[in-house]
Design an enzyme around this catalytic site. Structure first.
Site, PDB file in Angstrom:
ATOM      1  N   GLU A   1      11.956  10.559 -27.911  1.00 20.25           N
ATOM      2  CA  GLU A   1      11.761  10.246 -26.440  1.00 20.25           C
ATOM      3  C   GLU A   1      13.031  10.166 -25.619  1.00 20.25           C
ATOM      4  O   GLU A   1      13.134  10.550 -24.442  1.00 20.25           O
ATOM      5  CB  GLU A   1      10.984   9.041 -26.357  1.00 20.25           C
ATOM      6  CG  GLU A   1      10.245   8.867 -24.825  1.00 20.25           C
ATOM      7  CD  GLU A   1       9.789   7.616 -24.637  1.00 20.25           C
ATOM      8  OE1 GLU A   1       9.166   7.559 -23.652  1.00 20.25           O
ATOM      9  OE2 GLU A   1       9.715   6.633 -25.529  1.00 20.25           O
TER      10      GLU A   1
ATOM     11  N   SER B   1      -6.110   3.367  -5.100  1.00 17.86           N
ATOM     12  CA  SER B   1      -6.828   2.908  -4.022  1.00 17.86           C
ATOM     13  C   SER B   1      -8.109   3.420  -3.802  1.00 17.86           C
ATOM     14  O   SER B   1      -9.114   2.922  -3.156  1.00 17.86           O
ATOM     15  CB  SER B   1      -5.899   3.098  -2.837  1.00 17.86           C
ATOM     16  OG  SER B   1      -6.144   4.581  -2.347  1.00 17.86           O
ATOM     17  N   GLY B   2      -8.621   4.370  -4.490  1.00 16.31           N
ATOM     18  CA  GLY B   2      -9.962   4.994  -4.145  1.00 16.31           C
ATOM     19  C   GLY B   2      -9.978   6.114  -3.186  1.00 16.31           C
ATOM     20  O   GLY B   2     -10.868   6.895  -2.785  1.00 16.31           O
TER      21      GLY B   2
ATOM     22  N   HIS C   1     -29.313 -39.511 -21.971  1.00 17.26           N
ATOM     23  CA  HIS C   1     -29.636 -39.522 -20.715  1.00 17.26           C
ATOM     24  C   HIS C   1     -31.282 -39.545 -20.670  1.00 17.26           C
ATOM     25  O   HIS C   1     -32.113 -38.704 -20.987  1.00 17.26           O
ATOM     26  CB  HIS C   1     -29.022 -38.015 -20.174  1.00 17.26           C
ATOM     27  CG  HIS C   1     -29.403 -37.745 -18.834  1.00 17.26           C
ATOM     28  ND1 HIS C   1     -28.865 -36.610 -18.259  1.00 17.26           N
ATOM     29  CD2 HIS C   1     -29.912 -38.556 -17.496  1.00 17.26           C
ATOM     30  CE1 HIS C   1     -29.089 -36.859 -16.873  1.00 17.26           C
ATOM     31  NE2 HIS C   1     -29.748 -38.112 -16.451  1.00 17.26           N
TER      32      HIS C   1
ATOM     33  N   ASP D   1       0.894  -1.207  -0.176  1.00 24.23           N
ATOM     34  CA  ASP D   1      -0.050  -0.103  -0.004  1.00 24.23           C
ATOM     35  C   ASP D   1       1.014   1.171   0.058  1.00 24.23           C
ATOM     36  O   ASP D   1       1.602   1.416   1.124  1.00 24.23           O
ATOM     37  CB  ASP D   1      -0.740  -0.095   1.270  1.00 24.23           C
ATOM     38  CG  ASP D   1      -1.968   1.250   1.279  1.00 24.23           C
ATOM     39  OD1 ASP D   1      -1.852   1.907   0.318  1.00 24.23           O
ATOM     40  OD2 ASP D   1      -2.365   1.291   2.422  1.00 24.23           O
TER      41      ASP D   1
ATOM     42  N   LYS E   1      15.462   5.360 -28.417  1.00 27.56           N
ATOM     43  CA  LYS E   1      14.351   4.845 -27.609  1.00 27.56           C
ATOM     44  C   LYS E   1      13.033   5.114 -28.368  1.00 27.56           C
ATOM     45  O   LYS E   1      12.662   6.394 -28.479  1.00 27.56           O
ATOM     46  CB  LYS E   1      14.286   5.333 -26.208  1.00 27.56           C
ATOM     47  CG  LYS E   1      13.227   4.892 -25.313  1.00 27.56           C
ATOM     48  CD  LYS E   1      13.132   5.479 -23.868  1.00 27.56           C
ATOM     49  CE  LYS E   1      12.156   4.338 -23.351  1.00 27.56           C
ATOM     50  NZ  LYS E   1      10.760   4.381 -23.834  1.00 27.56           N
TER      51      LYS E   1
ATOM     52  N   HIS F   1      -2.295   0.709  -4.590  1.00 28.09           N
ATOM     53  CA  HIS F   1      -2.120  -0.520  -4.181  1.00 28.09           C
ATOM     54  C   HIS F   1      -1.487  -1.107  -5.431  1.00 28.09           C
ATOM     55  O   HIS F   1      -1.903  -1.243  -6.522  1.00 28.09           O
ATOM     56  CB  HIS F   1      -3.530  -1.223  -3.774  1.00 28.09           C
ATOM     57  CG  HIS F   1      -4.201  -0.508  -2.563  1.00 28.09           C
ATOM     58  ND1 HIS F   1      -5.456  -0.990  -2.257  1.00 28.09           N
ATOM     59  CD2 HIS F   1      -3.661   0.092  -1.593  1.00 28.09           C
ATOM     60  CE1 HIS F   1      -5.776  -0.323  -1.284  1.00 28.09           C
ATOM     61  NE2 HIS F   1      -4.628   0.522  -0.739  1.00 28.09           N
TER      62      HIS F   1
END
Length: 822
Positions: free
Chosen positions: A679, A176-177, A332, A141, A536, A182
């Site tokens: 980049e 995590s809200g 069956h 966390d 890159k 997380h």
């Protein structure tokens, strides 16, 4: 809905009261809205929280307001009066055993919504047959302290990711809200909670030593100012973490929401609200589906049978994944005679009840109703199911054997059965199609297809039953009059069938995965003679696999991107004439520079849309490494040797290029690539071996940071500890005709003191400035200020003119707006 009504969810009836009760006053989100969210998101919620005891945080009167928060309390054990169908697990406490609810079906989520349980918290371990298992995931966390923010958490998340991947774990990120991020990583169940906690604690301490300026692993609040707490403690067997996709009891209805690593790298994150999460689920599916194993596919089968009362096989363990291709058709004699058609798929027998049996000719269509998955052992079952038990009657094997699969989708299956010489199919190959006609009723149409050779299959246009035929099939009626006609195409089916038949290919992609680089800077390159330098490219990393005439483009996580880039699939065979696996990047080039935004538009396309996009704006494949050639694996060869073979192998074209090493000093290379708007630069050791799926210091990313003078036109309030002060600044750049254009937001590089100073020094403005390209979500929240010139660093500009990854440097009181060039 009345003030106290009953709702039915998955066949369960339950009371749902006060549906219009507002639980989030700041957004007007009601109890009914909460119910709708948890039901629409029920599949991933249950996937990640199922089998775990659920602790609930309940807000009986809603979350309240900033000035008057709502009352909240933890509910651990099962409430009195809970529906009897809510399944529980028993946990031992000092005061004795306690019953906890578990999530097994959407109705349980609906009941929790009725109880106004907004947050659902679960441990990192599951229960199985009444026993607590070892943890199946690790969690970290990342919690920002005063003066730190979500972008700081994102920086830490990238460092954590590198360390976890070095030990073979592959984390997935969630905002995590609440305030932070997380990170979860899947465990194989061989370590205890204590061992998992120790691993997490060691990792947190190591990162704290590496980055003491931003990371703290000690819980003391006094140590957390301007830092991110890397909380490792939630791996304890007695701790819980808010479940993925759970709502949060914040002022706004935010969610613990999965994110992509691209979003984490880009920065500028905000917590997502439930409406945004539903949109993302619809568009992207469950981004963290790999975290938790799928639910036990035999749970429903076991719940309908008792091993003590029926001779049918009732295995106690969840099924193990297989790649077998067995089938069985069982006659069956139950309350009504029918045939059970079962196909092995991923460790179970996927089953359909076919009342009149499989059609004997292509002129017939038959109804098939999908039933619960059956264990593989059922493939050899014959016997009598006792009266009073589910499916009571006599079961006999009508035919059995293996099948060749052409296609398996949620709504379509096409295959050829190879039964017994004396079986009901007469010992002849039986090619069929299963087409789902009603998902809710689980109804399918079973059709026998004509046996055709590969050349004719390549021209097959497909089969689409008429509405009348589908209706007759749904009633269980034979459909002799509706013969399937190749001239009545089902185009999507036909195209994929044609491609599958026209090229025989191994369905299993390469087991190789891209080697990963570490973030670095030029000062870390000690002896340039040991390194090779390349551009890159700002694109999508792919492994290119050629097998015969078949070509695959596999993303970093193994996703097949071939359908999105038909122009590259077509170009590869001419460029690479032998079987090979290569490493490269898909880019959209404009004036020699990769346009990352243009590439985003191609990712979700397939079929005709992808073909049109390929003609309008074709992509380019840039290759930089050779991993296999002619069946020979080259990963243990030196980089220089692999790239020499790459140069000899690839015939370059407009669509396929080889990335060449750059010549000159590193300082000159960085200067030139910066001037060209690239980049950055990749630095690779000449003697480096290829480490599939691993991050190595032998490869390093040297990204450019560019300085830019901008105009500050507003600010957005921060969340959590930053509430009431500057969370991010809204930036603009001069445009044509005296107007300004939106240039993004910057939320990193500030000290806590500087955030407060900016809030107080920036002079408010009552009306919005003339600003082009302002996103609506920013416009709703911004507090306008009188224009002030400032300086930021960034990696590049997007095509819309916004700055990518901006970092705050400071105000420029020595500059006026007139000093900025449009």
């Amino acid at each position: 809905m009345a003030a106290a009504d009953r709702i039915v969810v998955g066949g369960r009836s339950l009371r749902f009261s006060n549906p219009d009760k507002v639980l989030y006053p700041s957004t007007g989100t009601t109890k009914r809205d909460v119910l709708e969210y948890v039901l629409r998101a029920s599949e991933p919620i249950i996937a990640h929280a199922g089998g775990r005891p659920v602790t609930r945080k309940r807000w009986t009167e809603g979350v309240g307001t900033e000035k008057k928060p709502g009352q909240v309390f933890f509910q651990k054990t099962l409430e009195k009066g809970a529906p009897e169908w809510v399944q529980t697990v028993e946990l031992q406490h000092s005061t004795g055993p306690k019953q906890y609810p578990v999530l097994t079906e959407p109705a349980v989520l609906a009941w929790m919504a009725q109880m106004r349980a907004l947050e659902l918290h679960v441990p990192q371990w599951r229960m199985l047959d009444g026993d607590r298992q070892n943890p199946d995931r690790l969690v970290l966390d990342l919690d920002p302290g005063p003066g730190a923010d979500l972008d700081d958490c994102a920086r830490v998340a990238l460092w954590v990711r590198e360390l976890l991947e070095d030990i073979g774990l592959h984390p997935v990120p969630l905002t995590s809200g609440s305030k932070g991020i997380h990170l979860y990583a899947r465990l194989d169940g061989t370590v205890t909670s204590e061992q998992a906690s120790e691993v997490a604690h060691t990792l947190a301490r190591s990162l704290e030593q590496m980055h003491p300026e931003l990371i703290v692993s000690d819980m003391k609040k006094a140590l957390r100012t301007n830092k991110v707490l890397l909380d490792w403690s939630q791996n304890s067997g007695s701790k819980t973490t808010v479940a993925p996709y759970s709502l949060r009891g914040r002022l706004r209805p935010t969610v613990a929401a999965p994110r992509t690593w691209d979003e984490i790298e880009a920065g500028g994150l905000e917590q997502l609200e439930y409406t945004e999460v539903l949109e993302r689920l619809e568009r992207d599916g469950d981004l963290i589906a790999s975290l938790d194993p799928p639910p036990d596919r035999l749970a429903k089968y076991r719940g309908m049978r008792s091993a003590a009362r029926t001779p049918e096989p009732v295995p106690a363990e969840p099924p193990t994944s297989t790649d077998g291709r067995s089938f069985v058709i069982q006659k069956h004699r139950a309350s009504r005679l029918h045939y059970d058609f079962r196909l092995e798929q991923d460790g179970v027998l996927v089953s359909w009840a076919v009342p009149k049996g499989l059609p004997s000719t292509p002129k017939q269509n038959r109804l098939g109703v999908q039933t619960e998955d059956h264990p593989l052992e059922y493939g050899s079952f014959e016997g009598t199911i006792p009266k009073g038990e589910y499916g009571a009657g006599v079961v006999q094997i009508w035919d059995a054997g293996t099948y060749e699969l052409e296609k398996w989708r949620d709504d379509e299956v096409i295959a050829t059965l190879h039964g017994r010489p004396d079986g009901g199919l007469g010992g002849e190959p039986y090619r069929f199609a299963l087409i789902r006609t009603d998902a809710e009723k689980r109804q399918w149409l079973v059709h026998r297809m004509k046996e055709q050779d590969a050349e004719r299959d390549a021209r097959l246009k497909g089969y689409a039953p008429s509405k009348a035929a589908a209706a007759r099939a749904a009633r269980g009626e034979d459909d002799e009059a509706e013969a399937p006609a190749p001239a009545a195409p089902r185009r999507r089916l036909g195209k994929k069938l044609g491609r599958a038949a026209a090229r025989e290919r191994d369905d299993r992609p390469t087991d190789l995965r891209p080697m990963l680089a570490t973030q670095s800077d030029a000062s870390a390159i000690d002896d340039e003679r040991e390194w090779s330098f390349e551009v890159k490219w700002d694109g999508w990393r792919v492994l290119v696999e050629r097998r015969g005439d078949a070509v695959r483009l596999l993303s970093r996580n193994g996703r097949d991107l071939s359908g999105a880039f038909p122009e590259l699939v077509e170009a590869v065979p001419a460029a690479i004439e032998v079987d090979a696996v290569l490493d490269g990047e898909v880019v959209m080039l404009k004036r020699g520079v990769a346009d990352f935004e243009a590439l985003q538009d191609r990712g979700g396309l397939s079929g005709r849309q992808a073909a049109r996009a390929a003609k309008a704006s074709p992509a380019t494949l840039v290759l930089f490494d050779l991993l296999e050639e002619g069946g020979e694996r080259l990963v243990d060869e030196r980089l220089d040797d692999r790239q020499s073979r790459l140069d000899e192998l690839v015939h370059e074209s407009r669509r396929v290029k080889v990335s060449k090493p750059l010549r000159g000093s590193l300082a000159r290379i960085l200067e030139v690539t910066r001037q060209r708007g690239l980049e950055g630069v990749m630095a690779k050791r000449h003697d480096s071996r290829y480490r599939p799926g691993k991050r190595s210091d032998d490869w390093r990313k040297l990204k450019h940071q560019q300085s830019q003078e901008v105009v500050v036109v507003g600010w957005l309030e921060g969340n959590g500890s930053l509430s009431g002060t500057v969370g991010s600044l809204v930036l603009a750049l001069p445009g044509e005709g005296g107007r300004m254009r939106y240039a993004g937001r910057v939320g990193t590089g500030f000290s806590e003191r500087e955030r407060d100073r900016l809030r107080d020094e920036l002079r408010p403005r009552r009306t919005a400035p003339a600003l082009e390209g302002l996103p609506s979500d920013v416009a709703r929240k911004v507090r306008w200020v009188r224009a002030a010139v400032a300086e930021v660093e960034h990696t590049e500009r997007t095509t819309s003119g916004a700055l990518r990854h901006p970092v705050w440097k400071g105000l420029r009181p020595d500059k006026a707006l007139a000093d900025l060039n449009p």
